[in-house]
Design a protein around this motif. Sequence first.
Motif, mmCIF file in Angstrom:
data_model
loop_
_atom_site.group_PDB
_atom_site.id
_atom_site.type_symbol
_atom_site.label_atom_id
_atom_site.label_comp_id
_atom_site.label_asym_id
_atom_site.label_seq_id
_atom_site.Cartn_x
_atom_site.Cartn_y
_atom_site.Cartn_z
ATOM 1 N N MET A 1 1.241 -2.569 5.712
ATOM 2 C CA MET A 1 1.613 -1.188 5.402
ATOM 3 C C MET A 1 0.975 -0.177 6.336
ATOM 4 N N SER B 1 -4.454 5.366 -8.740
ATOM 5 C CA SER B 1 -3.426 5.680 -7.747
ATOM 6 C C SER B 1 -2.027 5.408 -8.290
ATOM 7 N N ALA C 1 1.104 7.951 -8.845
ATOM 8 C CA ALA C 1 2.396 7.687 -8.200
ATOM 9 C C ALA C 1 3.558 7.792 -9.175
ATOM 10 N N GLU D 1 0.253 -1.957 -3.823
ATOM 11 C CA GLU D 1 0.936 -1.149 -2.812
ATOM 12 C C GLU D 1 0.670 0.336 -3.019
ATOM 13 N N GLU D 2 0.649 0.777 -4.276
ATOM 14 C CA GLU D 2 0.373 2.199 -4.537
ATOM 15 C C GLU D 2 -1.058 2.553 -4.169
ATOM 16 N N ARG E 1 -1.226 2.665 -0.365
ATOM 17 C CA ARG E 1 -0.532 3.859 0.127
ATOM 18 C C ARG E 1 -1.408 5.103 -0.035
ATOM 19 N N LEU F 1 -4.446 4.922 2.462
ATOM 20 C CA LEU F 1 -4.061 5.216 3.846
ATOM 21 C C LEU F 1 -3.812 6.710 4.029
ATOM 22 N N ALA F 2 -3.215 7.347 3.033
ATOM 23 C CA ALA F 2 -2.964 8.785 3.117
ATOM 24 C C ALA F 2 -4.261 9.588 3.105
#
Length: 236
Positions: free
Chosen positions: A25, A98, A102, A199-200, A203, A206-207
């Motif tokens: 990702m 997270s 989301a 994955e959330e 994500r 990384l943000a």
Amino acid sequence: MNLLLINANTSSDITARLVGIARAMAAQDVTITGATGRFGARYIASRASSAIAAHAAIDAYAEHGAGADAVLIGCFGDPGLDALRELAPVPVLGLADSSAAAAQGRRFGVVTGGAAWKPMLEEFFAARGYGTQLTGVRTVAPTGGEIARDPDAALALLAETCRDCVEQDGAEVVILGGAGLAGLAARLDLPVPVLCSVEEGVRAALAALGQGGAGLVPHGPVETIGLSPALATRLG
């Protein structure tokens, strides 16, 4: 940029799976460093093992956190989240927190492995302000660790339980929670979005790379005994 991914379980194969997902990702200029808990349960499935995992997560950060631009706790239930936010000068994210964010205000249900997680997660989401959004936590009999070892065997049960979240509880989003369930959300066919907690979490982490920490009030030096040298130094 360097993302430190801490698996507070003690299963190195779970760490490798999480790191693999994160690398797929992330941009090419982001380094993903995985750290596995030095002590504790192979896979968290109780309050006691979760409490130990919080210590393991802090210990792993003390050992491997130098140079990290963000930290992700790769365990659903986010053991040690607020403690690490107190210690780390960089953003610290967790899978459960997270994933709830989301959902973007929609009512969400949670499906995970291991019966002991139901009250633990209900308390977690209520404490973080998501109590009115949470439609319920449904667990399946296999633990996350057991599902990770044979995901195909659990797929039908997970799909049925997710449908119950929608049809019986009124969930607009379903979160498939747990490191051991990573990658399975995409294999479930539901009439609502199914979020993979791993994955959330990745994500969100990384943000957050390069941003400041949570800004909790730092404590002064803490006198300790019996901790790892790295953690004793960090607290001192």
